[in-house]
Design a protein around this motif. Sequence first.
Motif, PDB file in Angstrom:
ATOM      1  N   LEU A   1     100.920  50.414  21.496  1.00 48.16           N
ATOM      2  CA  LEU A   1      99.876  49.880  20.833  1.00 48.16           C
ATOM      3  C   LEU A   1      98.719  49.589  19.793  1.00 48.16           C
ATOM      4  O   LEU A   1      98.046  50.153  20.315  1.00 48.16           O
ATOM      5  N   ARG A   2      99.029  49.015  18.784  1.00 44.96           N
ATOM      6  CA  ARG A   2      98.185  48.974  17.714  1.00 44.96           C
ATOM      7  C   ARG A   2      97.146  48.084  17.629  1.00 44.96           C
ATOM      8  O   ARG A   2      97.523  46.944  17.388  1.00 44.96           O
TER       9      ARG A   2
ATOM     10  N   THR B   1      97.984  51.067  31.537  1.00 47.20           N
ATOM     11  CA  THR B   1      96.877  52.073  30.867  1.00 47.20           C
ATOM     12  C   THR B   1      97.519  52.051  28.924  1.00 47.20           C
ATOM     13  O   THR B   1      96.137  52.106  28.740  1.00 47.20           O
ATOM     14  N   GLY B   2      98.146  51.863  28.592  1.00 45.43           N
ATOM     15  CA  GLY B   2      98.461  52.100  27.670  1.00 45.43           C
ATOM     16  C   GLY B   2      97.234  50.747  26.817  1.00 45.43           C
ATOM     17  O   GLY B   2      96.935  50.782  25.789  1.00 45.43           O
ATOM     18  N   ILE B   3      97.321  49.590  27.718  1.00 40.25           N
ATOM     19  CA  ILE B   3      96.687  48.356  26.914  1.00 40.25           C
ATOM     20  C   ILE B   3      95.174  48.970  26.757  1.00 40.25           C
ATOM     21  O   ILE B   3      93.878  48.672  26.282  1.00 40.25           O
ATOM     22  N   GLU B   4      94.309  49.962  27.846  1.00 38.67           N
ATOM     23  CA  GLU B   4      92.890  49.443  28.159  1.00 38.67           C
ATOM     24  C   GLU B   4      92.835  50.631  27.630  1.00 38.67           C
ATOM     25  O   GLU B   4      92.047  51.453  27.157  1.00 38.67           O
ATOM     26  N   MET B   5      93.871  52.136  27.470  1.00 42.03           N
ATOM     27  CA  MET B   5      93.353  53.052  26.293  1.00 42.03           C
ATOM     28  C   MET B   5      92.929  52.973  25.143  1.00 42.03           C
ATOM     29  O   MET B   5      92.087  53.086  24.134  1.00 42.03           O
ATOM     30  N   ALA B   6      93.773  51.472  24.623  1.00 42.38           N
ATOM     31  CA  ALA B   6      93.687  50.492  22.599  1.00 42.38           C
ATOM     32  C   ALA B   6      92.464  50.283  23.110  1.00 42.38           C
ATOM     33  O   ALA B   6      91.655  50.465  22.013  1.00 42.38           O
ATOM     34  N   LEU B   7      92.198  49.655  24.181  1.00 37.12           N
ATOM     35  CA  LEU B   7      91.055  48.339  24.290  1.00 37.12           C
ATOM     36  C   LEU B   7      89.463  49.955  24.267  1.00 37.12           C
ATOM     37  O   LEU B   7      88.906  49.497  23.311  1.00 37.12           O
ATOM     38  N   VAL B   8      89.320  50.705  25.039  1.00 36.66           N
ATOM     39  CA  VAL B   8      88.503  51.537  25.094  1.00 36.66           C
ATOM     40  C   VAL B   8      88.545  52.501  23.880  1.00 36.66           C
ATOM     41  O   VAL B   8      87.578  52.394  23.263  1.00 36.66           O
ATOM     42  N   ASN B   9      89.654  52.699  23.046  1.00 40.50           N
ATOM     43  CA  ASN B   9      89.251  53.160  21.441  1.00 40.50           C
ATOM     44  C   ASN B   9      88.911  52.769  20.990  1.00 40.50           C
ATOM     45  O   ASN B   9      88.033  52.512  20.210  1.00 40.50           O
TER      46      ASN B   9
END
Length: 363
Positions: free
Chosen positions: A34-35, A98-106
Amino acid sequence: MKPLHADICRYEVPFTAPVTVRSVLLASREGLLLRLKCEGATAFGEIAPLPGLHAESLDEATSALAAFIPELSRLNLNSSDERRRLLDEATLPPSVATGIEMALVNLAALTTGSLPSFPGAFPPASKIPVNALLAGKPEAVLERAAKRYAEGFLAFKLKVRKGQLDEAIASIRAFHEAFGDKAELRLDANQSLDFDEAVRFGKALPPGSISYIEEPLTDTALIPEFHAATGLPSALDESLWQRPALLDEIGPTPLGALVIKPNCIGGIQRSLDLAAKARRMGLQAVFSSAFESSVSLGLYALLAAVSSPTPAASGLDTASFLADDLTDKPFAAPDGRADPAAAWRDSQRVKPGMIETIASWRL
């Protein structure tokens, strides 16, 4: 800052050799990125369900991600409270959440020019230990262990397979004779053994030869009885998301660690909450990956670094099983330890040629 644009990108990376996950033979690792973009920043999060481990398929994850992306427009500040509320309101497969939260945290970190921050976390350790994975015949296990030990690795993990217990016992004895207490050996049985064979296996091991065995039993509820019969501590991995209530039912006495796979637990903050619970119970919190790319490994290294003043050796050696990686500089632990800050920064430098954009949104 809230995201203004979102893309779903797909990737496929071959393994250096076929990998077996619960009887599923995999030649390559497939997944999504997810970019997310806002003014001045582009961030990535990885959605990579692993066949044989996750209930959701990659196609199901893609559909769930595509259906959720418009909800990102509801974010205002992209704060930790907002992220948690938005994700808690959704019904998402764990790899997708997890991937959505990862992208938002980053994205939040990149817009401020700082490392990701997490409520209640410790200051990040400058280095985290990593355990090296071992596999194969006893000779190959000992040869790889000696090589990685010379590089600086002090923690190792060996898979224990049903039907190959004699081979595993031989490997463990050889490892113990070679390294004694100079190196830590962990086992992982992936819930494959019935109670009687697990007890026979445990009693055959040299005293003090292992730190713990992950998920030794097909019936996790019998771990206290296994501990009473063998004296060996276990670690919970799959049970943490399959049967979460078991942790409190079993209690800390027969356990040595919780193995935390964020993309199975279902989120970044959920994983940190579980690590905090492990600490309160007097157990190690071992962050681990499911053969994800360095996009995930960089953030997981940082999670391990902030989860404890003295992080346990993490299960992040999986990048060495990929023939290529999505980032310019793949995750590495050259001396058995990784620099979590550098690993996180490198995790966001994705090679464009490794991914294919399959859908886009303006938020």
